[in-house]
Design an enzyme around this catalytic site. Structure first.
Site, PDB file in Angstrom:
ATOM      1  N   ARG A 277      77.168  47.318  25.490  1.00 36.29           N
ATOM      2  CA  ARG A 277      76.391  46.904  24.304  1.00 36.29           C
ATOM      3  C   ARG A 277      74.958  47.359  24.536  1.00 36.29           C
ATOM      4  NH1 ARG A 277      73.082  42.856  22.703  1.00 36.29           N
ATOM      5  NH2 ARG A 277      73.277  42.121  20.554  1.00 36.29           N
TER       6      ARG A 277
ATOM      7  N   LYS B  35      67.347  44.199  29.011  1.00 38.89           N
ATOM      8  CA  LYS B  35      67.251  42.786  29.410  1.00 38.89           C
ATOM      9  C   LYS B  35      66.071  42.592  30.365  1.00 38.89           C
ATOM     10  CE  LYS B  35      70.848  40.892  27.244  1.00 38.89           C
ATOM     11  NZ  LYS B  35      72.259  40.806  27.515  1.00 38.89           N
TER      12      LYS B  35
HETATM   13  N1  PMM Z   1      73.098  39.963  24.597  1.00 38.54           N
HETATM   14  C1  PMM Z   1      72.375  39.628  23.521  1.00 38.54           C
HETATM   15  C2  PMM Z   1      72.992  39.336  22.293  1.00 38.54           C
HETATM   16  N2  PMM Z   1      74.336  39.387  22.157  1.00 38.54           N
HETATM   17  N3  PMM Z   1      76.452  39.779  23.111  1.00 38.54           N
HETATM   18  C3  PMM Z   1      77.195  40.083  24.169  1.00 38.54           C
HETATM   19  N4  PMM Z   1      78.541  40.105  24.056  1.00 38.54           N
HETATM   20  N5  PMM Z   1      76.654  40.368  25.387  1.00 38.54           N
HETATM   21  C4  PMM Z   1      75.308  40.349  25.586  1.00 38.54           C
HETATM   22  O1  PMM Z   1      74.863  40.601  26.736  1.00 38.54           O
HETATM   23  C5  PMM Z   1      74.465  40.012  24.488  1.00 38.54           C
HETATM   24  C6  PMM Z   1      75.094  39.721  23.242  1.00 38.54           C
HETATM   25  C7  PMM Z   1      70.874  39.572  23.633  1.00 38.54           C
HETATM   26  O2  PMM Z   1      70.319  40.843  23.603  1.00 38.54           O
HETATM   27  P1  PMM Z   1      69.526  41.449  22.323  1.00 38.54           P
HETATM   28  O3  PMM Z   1      68.565  40.384  21.869  1.00 38.54           O
HETATM   29  O4  PMM Z   1      68.862  42.668  22.828  1.00 38.54           O
HETATM   30  O5  PMM Z   1      70.537  41.751  21.255  1.00 38.54           O
END
Ligand code: PMM
Length: 281
Positions: free
Chosen positions: A256, A216
């Site tokens: 995640r 992030k």
């Molecule tokens: N962050 C992203 C996408 N989906 N889902 C959950 N539950 N928590 C998160 O922090 C989250 C998510 C964005 O990150 P990415 O673009 O690297 O997938």
């Protein structure tokens, strides 16, 4: 000496052309499936398949585009026996994903973007991840204000508590609900650190926690070069790995992550450390 339970590791499979950290790398079905298999080999407990980028400023795909992206990947990975999660805010996509074999609906909007997601999950036996969210990605920066009592932690606890109540009211049993503080979503850097340092307040809502800190932008800012340029996403892994044992110590249910191997290695070291007995007298 028993080993402490470790957080589950959710590996990210973004089937998108434009996610901020891995946009375009796995945008077609074959490369997304291959990536999912690699993450399973590296020890992922869950694969989170998403077809909508939520990077700051992103515009939304059409429903049909999102379906085309995720459904074949979910079918393929579920067919291998993987526990698959669908990362979607749309009820049509959640329903098709469950039909294709997904067992978790990861709704970054916690039911705010499309409340019918809650009904789809209620009519299934899937787990529901409700994340703290305030607005779609093209506008979320305008909502990163937390001036009330308790600051960002107080606001996230209150607003996530409302999403928990909405999920319950739709008929989703408590034992199927997981909460997520939503790092990076309508949050500035200091908001993310506040939430990480006070996760116990979010845990006090009484549900397991999922945390997505991997790559992030608050880590990019932390690791910025002398001229202030943020560290690129793929080079933020060491800082994330340092957070992993801290999150494990706080009893987080699931992490995640993009780099499954680095996360599993950090958890192995954490487990060995925490299960080592005191020296005998
Ligand atoms: N962050 C992203 C996408 N989906 N889902 C959950 N539950 N928590 C998160 O922090 C989250 C998510 C964005 O990150 P990415 O673009 O690297 O997938």
């Amino acid at each position: 000496m028993s080993r402490p339970a470790r957080p589950l590791v959710m590996g990210i499979v973004n089937v998108t052309p434009d996610s901020f950290s891995d946009g375009g790398l796995y945008a077609d079905t074959a490369s997304a499936l291959a990536h999912g298999r690699t993450l399973l080999d590296q020890g992922a407990d869950i694969l989170d398949v998403g077809g909508e980028s939520t990077r700051p400023g992103a515009t939304r795909p059409l429903v049909a585009e999102e379906l085309d992206r995720v459904v074949p990947v979910i079918s393929g990975l579920a067919g291998l026996g993987a526990v698959v999660s669908v990362d979607t805010m749309r009820s049509e996509v959640a329903a098709a994903a469950l039909e294709a074999g997904a067992r978790i609906v990861n709704d970054v909007s916690g039911g705010l973007a499309d409340p019918a997601v809650l009904d789809v999950v209620a009519d299934s036996d899937a787990t529901y991840v409700a994340m703290h969210w305030r607005a779609h990605s093209d506008r979320m920066a305008d909502f990163a204000t937390y001036d009330g009592p308790g600051g960002v932690v107080g606001a996230v606890v209150a607003e996530l508590g409302e999403r928990l109540e909405a999920a319950r009211a739709a008929g989703i049993d408590d034992d199927r609900i997981v909460l997520d503080p939503g790092l990076g979503f309508a949050k500035r850097g200091e908001h993310n650190w506040q939430l990480l340092a006070h996760l116990d307040a979010v845990a006090a809502l009484g549900r397991p926690l999922l945390v997505g800190a991997s790559r992030k932008s608050f880590l990019g800012t932390l690791l910025a070069g002398p001229d202030g340029t943020p560290r690129p996403p793929a080079e933020r892994e060491h800082a994330h790995a340092a957070l992993v044992p801290l999150l494990a110590d706080q009893g987080v249910w699931c992490l995640r992550v993009h780099d499954v191997r680095a996360t599993c290695d950090a958890l192995a070291a954490w487990q060995a450390f925490r299960s080592t007995p005191a020296p005998q007298e």
